[in-house]
Design an enzyme around this catalytic site. Structure first.
Site, short mmCIF file in Angstrom:
data_model
loop_
_atom_site.label_atom_id
_atom_site.label_comp_id
_atom_site.label_asym_id
_atom_site.label_seq_id
_atom_site.Cartn_x
_atom_site.Cartn_y
_atom_site.Cartn_z
CB VAL A 181 -0.92 0.02 1.24
CG1 VAL A 181 -1.78 1.27 1.26
CG2 VAL A 181 -1.77 -1.24 1.30
CB CYS A 182 2.18 3.76 -1.80
SG CYS A 182 1.60 3.82 -3.50
CB VAL A 183 -0.11 8.17 -1.72
CG1 VAL A 183 -1.18 9.24 -1.89
CG2 VAL A 183 0.78 8.50 -0.54
CG MET A 240 -3.52 4.71 2.04
SD MET A 240 -4.34 3.33 2.90
CE MET A 240 -5.39 4.22 4.05
#
Length: 371
Positions: A77-79, A105
């Site tokens: 997971v990242c932005v 996210m």
């Protein structure tokens, strides 16, 4: 050779939501620690290497390989799902079954998960795990009313289609400050009434006004309107059979914060006093009534539901009988306001237009409860 060569390198946020409690999925968040602490997928593991990955430096990721399980799939997971794709490539090259969560996210904030509320006939709970927001579809016969919808109207169309019911109305229990309401867009799209209390109407036109004691028909049943001000002046709760859709008046562990209508402490105290009276009114209802709130925090029960009697015994704020002490506790316990809440309120009140950029305003944690 990559362990997952030929396999889709991304995993949908919906799949992560469905599998995050499984033993075969490990969720790795590579964002910086401050961003992770503010908002993350529950149960995920944080390795704060976002800045390094942006610079093309994967050394710390490679140095941390022993921290990741060999027998589980890894969702990274990242932005926005871009930097995490780099990390997933590296892990696959080292033999791990790794995929990047699509849209990061940003995508997590759009996930909706549905649960049947077996204890209240005809009610479906729609949970957004990324934002803490909860909405409902209340059905009887071949009709349904949607309560507190998000701006993602297709989510509710899908639920209605799956149940073979027609949406005949949309209700907002209050003017929301933490998410952009889908009430008006849904009402326009389905050509049905949009119900809202006048005290929360703002500059809106064309909504169907509801007041204490009114009822909203759905099939052969009625949603009974209870005016429960405090979180906002127009907050309502809705009783349907053995259930109480409490909006942002009463939560499982807390109650709605009364400070999002203004920052003056006198106004906050006035709102807290109104909230105390509303909670006192709810406490007079039958103990076996099932409470279905408009938000959750970190409660793990799904669907999110409990009885009024249980809440009187476990929710400290709901159980307080001293109004002055309640007000002071509320004032002392207020946390940071929801992100962008003034602009979100302006959209929901009709003071600003609903644009394609609105979705970005509501990304982040839920802060509508009084701590």
């Amino acid at each position: 050779m990559s362990k997952t060569e030929g396999v889709d390198p991304t995993i949908a946020p919906d799949e992560v939501a469905a599998r995050r409690d499984d033993d075969d999925l490990f969720i790795l968040d590579v964002r910086n620690e401050d961003d992770y602490d503010e908002w993350h997928v529950e149960g995920s593991y944080n390795l704060p290497i976002y800045d390094q990955l942006l610079e093309g430096d994967v050394s710390e990721l490679e140095a941390s390989l022993e921290e990741f399980p060999d027998d589980e799939e890894i969702a990274i997971v990242c932005v926005a799902g871009i930097t995490s794709a780099t990390a997933a490539d590296v892990l696959r090259d080292h033999g791990h079954d790794a995929r990047s969560m699509a849209d990061g996210m940003n995508g997590w904030g759009r996930v909706h998960v549905t649960y049947d509320v077996d204890s209240v006939d005809g009610v479906t709970q729609v949970v957004r795990p990324g934002t803490g927001c909860i909405s409902y579809l209340v059905a009887d016969g071949d009709e349904a009313v949607v309560v507190d919808p998000s701006m993602y109207v297709d989510q509710y169309r899908r639920v209605a289609d799956d149940q073979g019911v027609e949406i005949v109305g949309v209700v907002d229990t209050h003017a929301h400050a933490d998410h952009v309401s889908g009430g008006r867009p849904m009402a326009d799209e389905f050509d049905v009434p949009y119900y809202l209390h006048d005290a929360d109407g703002g500059d809106l036109e064309g909504y169907a006004s509801i007041a204490d004691g009114d009822s909203i028909a759905v099939g052969d049943r009625d949603l009974e309107v209870l005016h429960t001000p405090g979180h906002t002046p127009g907050s309502v709760s809705l009783r349907i059979g053995d259930g109480l859709l409490s909006g942002d008046t009463l939560f499982i562990r807390s109650v709605g914060r009364p400070d999002l209508e203004g920052t003056d402490e006198a106004d906050v105290r006035e709102g807290a006093r109104a909230l105390f009276e509303s909670l006192d009114r709810l406490a007079d209802l039958p103990d076996e009534l099932v409470v279905l709130p408009g938000h959750f925090s970190d409660e793990e029960i799904r669907p999110l539901a409990t009885t009024l009697g249980e809440l009187e015994a476990t929710n400290d704020l709901f159980g307080m009988d001293d109004r002055d002490a309640f007000v002071q506790t509320i004032v002392d316990g207020l946390s940071d306001e929801p992100a962008n809440y003034n602009q979100i309120k302006a959209i929901n009140w009709g003071k600003e237009p609903l644009t394609d950029d609105a979705a970005e305003l509501e990304l982040g944690p839920n802060n509508c409860a009084a701590n």
